[in-house]
Motif scaffolding. Structure first.
Motif, short mmCIF file in Angstrom:
data_model
loop_
_atom_site.label_atom_id
_atom_site.label_comp_id
_atom_site.label_asym_id
_atom_site.label_seq_id
_atom_site.Cartn_x
_atom_site.Cartn_y
_atom_site.Cartn_z
N ARG A 108 0.83 -1.21 0.00
CA ARG A 108 0.00 0.00 0.00
C ARG A 108 0.87 1.27 0.00
NH1 ARG A 108 -3.40 -3.25 3.41
NH2 ARG A 108 -5.25 -3.82 2.20
N GLY A 109 2.02 1.20 0.65
CA GLY A 109 2.91 2.34 0.63
C GLY A 109 3.41 2.66 -0.77
N VAL A 110 3.62 1.62 -1.58
CA VAL A 110 4.06 1.83 -2.96
C VAL A 110 2.90 2.36 -3.80
CG1 VAL A 110 4.99 0.71 -5.02
CG2 VAL A 110 5.80 0.01 -2.76
N VAL A 111 1.75 1.74 -3.69
CA VAL A 111 0.60 2.14 -4.50
C VAL A 111 0.18 3.58 -4.18
CG1 VAL A 111 -1.83 1.67 -4.97
CG2 VAL A 111 -0.21 -0.23 -4.76
N GLU A 112 0.25 3.95 -2.92
CA GLU A 112 -0.25 5.26 -2.47
C GLU A 112 0.86 6.32 -2.37
OE1 GLU A 112 -2.10 4.29 1.22
OE2 GLU A 112 -3.57 2.94 0.30
N ARG A 113 2.04 6.01 -2.87
CA ARG A 113 3.17 6.93 -2.70
C ARG A 113 2.87 8.31 -3.29
NH1 ARG A 113 3.96 3.90 -7.13
NH2 ARG A 113 4.68 4.97 -9.01
N GLU A 114 3.47 9.32 -2.67
CA GLU A 114 3.36 10.68 -3.19
C GLU A 114 4.41 10.90 -4.27
OE1 GLU A 114 3.82 13.25 0.13
OE2 GLU A 114 1.86 12.77 1.00
N SER A 115 4.17 11.85 -5.12
CA SER A 115 5.13 12.19 -6.17
C SER A 115 6.41 12.75 -5.55
CB SER A 115 4.54 13.22 -7.12
OG SER A 115 5.52 13.66 -8.05
N ALA A 116 7.55 12.38 -6.16
CA ALA A 116 8.84 12.95 -5.75
C ALA A 116 9.47 13.73 -6.90
CB ALA A 116 9.77 11.84 -5.29
N LEU A 117 8.68 14.08 -7.91
CA LEU A 117 9.22 14.77 -9.07
C LEU A 117 9.89 16.09 -8.69
CD1 LEU A 117 6.38 14.11 -11.67
CD2 LEU A 117 8.73 13.23 -11.77
N ASP A 118 9.34 16.77 -7.68
CA ASP A 118 9.90 18.06 -7.29
C ASP A 118 11.25 17.92 -6.60
OD1 ASP A 118 8.63 16.82 -5.10
OD2 ASP A 118 8.42 18.73 -4.05
N LEU A 119 11.60 16.70 -6.16
CA LEU A 119 12.89 16.46 -5.50
C LEU A 119 14.03 16.25 -6.49
CD1 LEU A 119 11.80 13.91 -2.72
CD2 LEU A 119 11.95 16.41 -2.55
N LEU A 120 13.70 15.88 -7.73
CA LEU A 120 14.74 15.42 -8.66
C LEU A 120 15.82 16.47 -8.96
CD1 LEU A 120 12.59 13.35 -11.18
CD2 LEU A 120 13.80 12.57 -9.14
N PRO A 121 15.49 17.76 -9.09
CA PRO A 121 16.55 18.73 -9.38
C PRO A 121 17.60 18.86 -8.27
CG PRO A 121 14.40 19.63 -9.97
CD PRO A 121 14.15 18.37 -9.20
N ARG A 122 17.30 18.34 -7.07
CA ARG A 122 18.26 18.41 -5.97
C ARG A 122 19.34 17.33 -6.08
NH1 ARG A 122 14.16 18.62 -0.75
NH2 ARG A 122 12.60 20.05 -1.64
N ILE A 123 19.12 16.34 -6.95
CA ILE A 123 20.05 15.21 -7.03
C ILE A 123 21.30 15.64 -7.78
CG2 ILE A 123 20.38 12.90 -8.00
CD1 ILE A 123 17.38 12.42 -7.55
N THR A 124 22.44 15.45 -7.15
CA THR A 124 23.73 15.79 -7.78
C THR A 124 24.47 14.55 -8.28
OG1 THR A 124 24.87 15.74 -5.64
CG2 THR A 124 23.98 17.86 -6.37
#
Length: 255
Positions: A181-197
């Protein structure tokens, strides 16, 4: 079942498995990279040998906290991460939260977005069903259809996938529902991607039904230092489906 090859002198690689799978999904990678890297492949809370730890939905943020705590316990201050499916969900959160920690990032069958409403309904009903019925042969076949490309499942030369994963999936506990259920109901992390170095390799099977290629494009567009490899011979689990092509590419990238 957690794997740790334990060589402190080698560069560490954290391998994060998919829902329904476990650290054994990386057996081929670990064997091929022996002596080159230290591999650590843990189990997520609520899954595999830790399935009884969960009595409620296990979120992606909880899994991220758990993996970062493991890294700190091991005293690792720089590492690479290889994430498959939900392992990638966790990997992008780790790399965004602690960019100085992650040097290289490999994402297979992954995405950073939330499930569509249609998928939430479909997969949510499936989770309810296996929680009630367990992993019956019919439901095992459904999971295999998620994890593996139809061309792979229909290939007589790949009977190893049928034999190995039919057996392993059939052994799964209905208590896996909390993690699912945690996978199915996960929130989007698209806004985090620009922080990845971290330098990032995105591997996308063109036959992936669970995380279609367009979802990989979103990660490729948003992660600053990313390359995208589209592979025609795989679906959702490239490291298992076409290990002869995928594993050398991963090892070369990590090196």
């Amino acid at each position: 079942m957690t794997i740790d090859t334990g060589e402190p002198q080698l560069s560490p690689v954290l391998c994060l498995h998919s829902l329904f799978l476990d650290p054994r999904a990386f057996d081929g990678l670990v064997a091929a990279g022996a002596g080159r890297f230290r591999f650590v492949a843990p189990e997520f809370p609520g899954q595999a040998g830790r399935v009884d730890e969960a009595d409620a939905t296990v979120t992606m943020d909880q899994c991220t906290d758990d993996m970062l705590a493991l890294v700190d316990r091991l005293g690792l201050d720089s590492l690479s991460i290889v994430g498959q499916s939900m392992g990638g969900d966790v990997a992008v959160r780790m790399a965004a939260r602690r960019p100085e920690l992650v040097d290289r990032l490999v994402l297979m069958g992954s995405s950073a977005g939330a499930e569509t409403d249609e998928n939430r309904e479909l997969f949510g009903a499936f989770v309810d069903r296996f929680e009630q019925e367990g992993f019956t042969p019919e439901l095992v076949e459904f999971v295999k259809g998620i994890l593996f490309a139809q061309t792979v499942l229909n290939d007589p030369a790949r009977s190893d996938i049928h034999q190995t994963w039919t057996e392993r999936l059939g052994e799964l506990s209905p208590r896996l529902a909390h993690a699912a259920r945690g996978v199915v109901e996960r929130e989007s992390a698209l806004d985090l991607l620009p922080r990845i170095t971290a330098r990032t390799l995105i591997i996308s099977g063109t036959q992936d039904q669970a995380r279609p290629p367009a979802w990989s494009d979103e990660m490729f567009d948003a992660i600053p230092d990313a390359e995208l490899w589209r592979i025609k011979t795989a679906g959702h689990s490239p490291c298992i489906e076409d290990l002869d092509a995928v594993i050398p590419r991963i090892l070369d990238f990590l090196a």
